[in-house]
Motif scaffolding. Sequence first.
Motif, PDB file in Angstrom:
ATOM      1  N   ASP A  12       0.833  -1.207   0.000  1.00 15.25           N
ATOM      2  CA  ASP A  12       0.000   0.000   0.000  1.00 15.25           C
ATOM      3  C   ASP A  12       0.866   1.255   0.000  1.00 15.25           C
ATOM      4  O   ASP A  12       0.550   2.240  -0.669  1.00 15.25           O
ATOM      5  N   ARG A  13       1.946   1.193   0.775  1.00 14.95           N
ATOM      6  CA  ARG A  13       2.854   2.336   0.893  1.00 14.95           C
ATOM      7  C   ARG A  13       3.320   2.834  -0.484  1.00 14.95           C
ATOM      8  O   ARG A  13       3.397   4.032  -0.739  1.00 14.95           O
ATOM      9  N   PHE A  14       3.594   1.882  -1.365  1.00  6.27           N
ATOM     10  CA  PHE A  14       4.069   2.255  -2.697  1.00  6.27           C
ATOM     11  C   PHE A  14       2.934   2.861  -3.533  1.00  6.27           C
ATOM     12  O   PHE A  14       3.102   3.894  -4.183  1.00  6.27           O
ATOM     13  N   LEU A  15       1.772   2.223  -3.474  1.00  8.49           N
ATOM     14  CA  LEU A  15       0.637   2.722  -4.271  1.00  8.49           C
ATOM     15  C   LEU A  15       0.199   4.098  -3.769  1.00  8.49           C
ATOM     16  O   LEU A  15      -0.150   4.982  -4.560  1.00  8.49           O
ATOM     17  N   ASP A  16       0.230   4.297  -2.445  1.00  6.26           N
ATOM     18  CA  ASP A  16      -0.142   5.607  -1.889  1.00  6.26           C
ATOM     19  C   ASP A  16       0.831   6.684  -2.377  1.00  6.26           C
ATOM     20  O   ASP A  16       0.439   7.795  -2.705  1.00  6.26           O
ATOM     21  N   LEU A  17       2.107   6.326  -2.429  1.00  3.67           N
ATOM     22  CA  LEU A  17       3.108   7.282  -2.911  1.00  3.67           C
ATOM     23  C   LEU A  17       2.840   7.629  -4.379  1.00  3.67           C
ATOM     24  O   LEU A  17       2.870   8.801  -4.778  1.00  3.67           O
ATOM     25  N   MET A  18       2.560   6.590  -5.158  1.00  2.00           N
ATOM     26  CA  MET A  18       2.271   6.823  -6.585  1.00  2.00           C
ATOM     27  C   MET A  18       1.113   7.798  -6.765  1.00  2.00           C
ATOM     28  O   MET A  18       1.133   8.663  -7.644  1.00  2.00           O
ATOM     29  N   ALA A  19       0.095   7.621  -5.918  1.00  2.00           N
ATOM     30  CA  ALA A  19      -1.112   8.439  -6.057  1.00  2.00           C
ATOM     31  C   ALA A  19      -0.820   9.909  -5.808  1.00  2.00           C
ATOM     32  O   ALA A  19      -1.400  10.772  -6.458  1.00  2.00           O
ATOM     33  N   VAL A  20       0.090  10.207  -4.869  1.00  3.61           N
ATOM     34  CA  VAL A  20       0.266  11.611  -4.487  1.00  3.61           C
ATOM     35  C   VAL A  20       1.475  12.272  -5.138  1.00  3.61           C
ATOM     36  O   VAL A  20       1.572  13.493  -5.155  1.00  3.61           O
ATOM     37  N   ASN A  21       2.403  11.488  -5.650  1.00 10.20           N
ATOM     38  CA  ASN A  21       3.628  12.091  -6.174  1.00 10.20           C
ATOM     39  C   ASN A  21       3.453  12.414  -7.667  1.00 10.20           C
ATOM     40  O   ASN A  21       3.364  11.507  -8.496  1.00 10.20           O
ATOM     41  N   PRO A  22       3.392  13.693  -8.021  1.00 10.28           N
ATOM     42  CA  PRO A  22       3.054  14.037  -9.407  1.00 10.28           C
ATOM     43  C   PRO A  22       4.129  13.626 -10.417  1.00 10.28           C
ATOM     44  O   PRO A  22       3.845  13.536 -11.611  1.00 10.28           O
TER      45      PRO A  22
END
Length: 433
Positions: free
Chosen positions: A236-246
């Motif tokens: 989840d940590r990786f997917l959450d980062l993907m979602a917020v990092n433009p």
Amino acid sequence: MNEYDSELVRSILKKENYEFVTDELAADIVMLNTCAIREHAHRKVYGRVHSIRHARGKGSPVMIGLLGCMATNLRQDLLEDRSLKIDFIAGPDSYKRLPQLIHEAADEGQKSYDVTLSEFETYSDIFPSAEDRVNPLTTSRVNAWVAVMRGCNNFCTFCVVPYTRGRERSRAPENVIDEVRRLAGEGFKQITLLGQNVNSYRYEDHDFAYLMDEVSKVEGIERIRFTSPHPKDFPDRFLDLMAVNPKICKHIHLPLQAGNDRVLDLMNRTYTKQEFLNLVDKVRAKVPNVALSTDIIVGFPTETDAEFEDTLDVVSKAQFDSAFTFKYSERQGTIASKKYPDDVPDSVKSQRLTSLNKAQKEITYQKNRAHIGQIQTVLLEPYPDSKNPDIMPGRTDGGKLVLLPAGRYQGGDMVKARITDATPHALKGQALP
Ligand code: 5AD
Ligand code: SF4
């Protein structure tokens, strides 16, 4: 990965004062960087070596070297076969020894080789310069590859990579960042992090999410991509980062390989059809508008028509943006080659491939059409297509090819464009004023 490895080789040999030419008829040494993952690379390489020898003529002093996975996998055959006129062989972990191998072959007139696989080699001390990276045949100054890990520990039963590239090992994050900073300084806009299993990256306590986040902080880099991941490593940590990092592009390559549980088990993929579909749902929920692509193999040994239907079912449910599809091809040394005879007739593999491609093409076309009317940010490729100088190609964040009318912009520019049309292969657009 082979393209990046060729860049490493250029960098290593340049230090020894070798000069690079792209014309194989003018070179004193020709190196073929080979891949053993599919097809009959063996036959292809024989053909290439013979045609180079033929073009150069009898008695030509040209030296020919084989690099890459095939070198590791087929060393014995290559060395014993006298009809194959090669001078040296270097596996993927032996490129630093190339100057020595070339000298040995030149001075002693014997085939020299090193295909030792290393538990440690990551080439972390070699930083190919912009010049090493710009092979006019394959690369542009917009995107740069950066290998962050090498090798694979997964042993999917069909796959030769664990044998040709050895065990997983990762580069220190600061070493990767150092390379990315140099690339930003040289004007590259996009970095694609590479690894056979890129999201298994681990260096001490640092995981792939940490690495991506650090890379995204490098000034000047506008986009970050990665390939190729394994579905097992998407915390989840990786997917959450993907979602917020433009800066991290919203595109995930998620190799399915097959849709049937029994076949997936024989392949040693470690997930079921439902687990894969759950992952797709989770990815879509966490990273809205993410583009998904995949790899699929048809005709793995013993796969029945009914089992292949499961693959079609996943394709229909997952709605990938695109798919690379392959007929199973037996690779020497793999677990499947020892345990499961390649018993699906080629004609059946071809039929399955055709129906799979037909289904995916329709989905890809619909996905492309759904872009019509949207405003997308397009990273432009450096040169107008030589066949079509009026067209400027670029890529959306999701990795889709967009064709824009050539205008007052150049490669490396990020242009906002309205998508006006779509084909199964590309989007068409107009740059916004
Ligand atoms: N036969 C067919 N396709 C293969 N791939 C890997 N090994 C084989 C094989 N033996 C495909 C997989 C992988 C992609 C890089 O190549 O789909 O994800
Ligand atoms: Fe091959 Fe599987 Fe490793 Fe990918 S994860 S490189 S398919 S063994």
